[in-house]
Design an enzyme around this catalytic site. Sequence first.
Site: not given
Ligand code: CTP
Length: 400
Positions: A276, A207, A302-303, A334, A338, A286
């Site tokens: 995500d 990203n 994993p979050d 969030k 979370k 490749k």
């Molecule tokens: N985060 C994390 N691990 C992940 C995804 C996100 O630690 N796998 C953390 C990011 O560092 C940030 C926050 O979670 O602090 C962002 O939240 P998230 O809900 O994951 O945001 P998005 O990826 O933008 O999700 P959405 O598609 O629900 O908007």
Amino acid sequence: MNVVLGISGGIAAYKAPDLVRRLRERGADVQIVTTASAEEFVTSTALQAVSGRPIRSNLWDKEAEAAMSHIELARWADVVLIAPATAEVMARIVSGGAPDLLTTICLATEAPIALAPAMNHVMWSNQATQANRDVLEKRGIHILGPGIGSQACGETGAGRMLEPDAIAAAVFSLTGAQIDGLLKGRKVVITAGPTREAIDPVRYITNRSSGKMGYAIASAAAAQGADVVLISGPVNLAEPPGIEVIKVESAQQMYEATHNVIRDADIFIAAAAVADYRPASVVAQKIKKKDEAMRLELVRCPDILASVAALPTAPFTVGFAAETDKVIEYARGKLEKKKLDLIIANRVGDNCGFDRDDNTATALWQNGEQSFPTCSKSDLARELIELVAQHFYAVRSADT
Ligand code: CTP
């Protein structure tokens, strides 16, 4: 701590008054020594006002020498810091000559010497400058940075002076002096930058995150005396001096690195833009193109943030929400989902958020919020860290 701050003649000298303030707010006494060309970029009136001491520049100033000679000044210093350090001043120190007050002090001091180089990126990568850097490092002189980014000359590359906060924090850490800041003795773990999720040996999903906000927060936390561990995805930024940096690529690696260090952390700040989803499997060779369309199966990563917040003895946990729309509403969702202590919401998209030097944010907590106007990421980081510290202590005192 007594700091002799040498300022040489580069455009980054305009940041010197800010650097003096950052050193003084951490309890340092600062004696400024300018080279003749520094005065082309910053006035001695401004420097005297922020340092509270007359500026020294001339080796032959009888009155100043009578008050404190250059040898006494060299002995007084706990550290000699030159910021900005131009290519010219680096070369003069390498040569061992002492044509002016600043280089004389460098020869006469037994204190550690640190240089924060600042110059055009071609000058920095020039063989002569790199050879000088090498010699200086071999002599035990600390080279802080330089950073990479847009330069005063309009070009981009390595050669920007590090931000004053980062320099001040580095100077304290290299002398072992404890910073008497809001987070003195606290361990702060920060994630920053994007992650890369491999598709095959040559391709990945990522990203637009530059890591600048997370790096600025790491420097701001260190500047407040914290022991900082920065877990960084792939970024094009200089490592902030004095901070432990753990480099990772994928979300899974960032998750593991975080859980390896989180146990005794007081504060966790998740500034990384973690993927995500990742490809369900990494193809060993490749992938060759075949059909008009192809499908890629993705599975959830994993979050990291949610997993830290769910720990039985979770640190004070701060998340980020980068949103293109309904910024506050999504961020609050969030915060609750979370189970975070605090969330920093910011708008991303056209001309805001990612890969820029400025940012706008709103911090949200269970029953309040605070907005910050657009400012540089380093100024915003400083304000956010103060807010985080304030809430961290409030939660702790409520718990005890
Ligand atoms: N985060 C994390 N691990 C992940 C995804 C996100 O630690 N796998 C953390 C990011 O560092 C940030 C926050 O979670 O602090 C962002 O939240 P998230 O809900 O994951 O945001 P998005 O990826 O933008 O999700 P959405 O598609 O629900 O908007």
